[in-house]
Write a protein that holds these residues in place. Structure first.
Motif, short mmCIF file in Angstrom:
data_model
loop_
_atom_site.label_atom_id
_atom_site.label_comp_id
_atom_site.label_asym_id
_atom_site.label_seq_id
_atom_site.Cartn_x
_atom_site.Cartn_y
_atom_site.Cartn_z
N ARG A 105 26.14 -13.15 36.63
CA ARG A 105 27.22 -12.21 36.35
C ARG A 105 28.09 -11.91 37.56
NH1 ARG A 105 23.39 -11.58 32.61
NH2 ARG A 105 24.14 -11.10 30.51
N THR A 106 27.82 -12.56 38.68
CA THR A 106 28.74 -12.46 39.81
C THR A 106 29.97 -13.30 39.50
OG1 THR A 106 27.70 -14.34 40.91
CG2 THR A 106 26.88 -12.14 41.49
N GLY A 133 29.56 -16.93 39.48
CA GLY A 133 28.14 -17.19 39.33
C GLY A 133 27.48 -17.76 40.57
N ILE A 153 27.29 -15.87 28.57
CA ILE A 153 26.89 -14.76 29.43
C ILE A 153 27.08 -13.46 28.67
CG2 ILE A 153 27.27 -13.58 31.63
CD1 ILE A 153 28.27 -16.20 32.76
N ASN A 154 26.03 -12.98 28.06
CA ASN A 154 26.05 -11.71 27.32
C ASN A 154 24.65 -11.13 27.32
OD1 ASN A 154 24.55 -13.06 25.24
ND2 ASN A 154 26.48 -13.85 24.39
N TYR A 192 19.66 -12.67 27.24
CA TYR A 192 20.61 -12.12 28.21
C TYR A 192 21.35 -13.21 28.99
CZ TYR A 192 17.67 -8.05 27.27
OH TYR A 192 16.95 -7.07 26.65
N GLY A 193 21.55 -14.37 28.35
CA GLY A 193 22.30 -15.44 28.98
C GLY A 193 21.45 -16.47 29.72
N LEU A 248 27.81 -4.76 41.17
CA LEU A 248 28.38 -5.47 40.02
C LEU A 248 28.66 -4.53 38.86
CD1 LEU A 248 26.15 -8.70 39.91
CD2 LEU A 248 28.56 -8.55 40.60
N VAL A 267 26.36 -3.72 36.78
CA VAL A 267 25.46 -4.10 35.69
C VAL A 267 24.41 -3.02 35.45
CG1 VAL A 267 23.73 -5.79 34.94
CG2 VAL A 267 25.81 -6.56 36.08
#
Length: 308
Positions: free
Chosen positions: A127-128, A131, A140-141, A150-151, A273, A275
């Motif tokens: 998720r950077t 990536g 990516i979810n 989660y990807g 991030l 997240v």
């Protein structure tokens, strides 16, 4: 921060963590883990190169400072990732031995310790911006499907068992012979033998996994959850079953430096991030895995189960 700056910052932070961990291992004369570091670093680099060049299920960001392979062609393994295998696996095995010295159970516990670390970093790394690494064909979810969680593919989490458990079994089998070695060259020979045997074991186990998964797509999910939840329950039972266990009397500073530093870095990255703040449940999971992992660094058992 650009993806290049992010990638190289994470890389340098991990090199520092590794350096501090190795210094502690050297000062404490923990030759078992130091030679396992050679075995597992070689194993990690080999398996990573095999994955990005043969399986081609993912690739690494090409902007890391030190890569093994053709980074621009997305066929390389960053050195810090390979060295990570070299420290995570031996220290996870050392932590697991505090609970149970039976080689198979030791391997399962070490597997859960490393998978917790990998889960946290996988979720954040993809998720950077751009990536740190990218899974091919995996959206990516935060959805959970039959293919991904989660990807990240389920098979990634199961596949680690094909590396960690054999290493625990192999090093246990050769432990006495390695201990009786008269010089470092002989111990290096045992380390290289463990590496070669671990490679063969991994190929056989993962080939079997892939064969079953091809016909039964639910296999990866069920097998992973059974291994992970079952072993996690056993870890919890071991930690609470005896009142005579001692805490904070003899900390494993190499273990705490490696895993503590890694988890601290993951918390910082996750917050930067956004997240972890945006997904409180993920932060809770993060903390649970952190506490479970670090607890073994402060744990001193009254007695340990063995094969004897």
């Amino acid at each position: 921060m650009t993806i290049m700056a992010t990638a190289r910052t994470v890389e340098i932070v991990f090199y520092l963590i590794y350096a501090l961990t190795l210094v502690v291992l050297w000062q404490q004369r923990r030759t078992e883990q130091l030679f396992q570091f050679i075995t597992c670093s070689l194993l990690g680099i080999t398996l990573e190169l095999f994955s990005v060049n043969v399986f081609k299920t993912y690739h690494y960001n090409p902007d890391f400072l030190v890569n093994i392979g053709n980074a621009q062609a997305l066929k390389a393994c960053p050195l810090w990732v390979g060295l990570g295998w070299g420290l995570l696996m031996p220290l996870a095995i050392a932590g697991a031995k505090k609970l149970d010295r039976r080689p198979l159970v030791t391997g399962l516990i070490a597997y859960v310790i490393v998978i917790g670390w990998d889960f946290v970093w996988d979720v954040l790394a993809i998720r950077t911006a751009g990536g740190l690494w990218v899974w091919h064909g995996a959206p990516i979810n935060f959805a959970i499907t039959i293919q991904n969680m989660y990807g990240i593919p389920w098979m990634n989490y199961l596949g680690y068992s094909g590396a960690i458990i054999p290493v625990a079994l192999l090093t246990a089998r050769h432990a006495q012979a390695a201990k009786n070695a008269t010089n470092g060259w002989q111990r290096l020979g045992f380390a290289l033998r463990d590496y070669l045997e671990a490679i063969i074991s991994f190929i056989v186990i993962v080939a079997l996994y892939a064969l079953v998964y091809h016909f039964v797509p639910l296999f990866a999910i069920v097998a992973f959850l059974v291994l992970f939840i079952g072993t996690l329950g056993y870890i919890a039972r071991c930690l609470v079953k005896s009142r005579s266990n001692q805490w904070f009397k003899q900390a494993d500073w190499a273990y705490l430096t490696e895993f503590g530093g890694s988890y601290l870095a993951s918390v910082i990255v996750g917050c930067l991030l956004g997240v972890l703040p945006q997904h409180p449940w993920l932060f809770v999971v993060h903390v649970i895995l952190l506490l479970m992992t670090l607890s073994l660094g402060f744990y001193r058992p009254a007695e340990i189960r063995t094969n004897n």
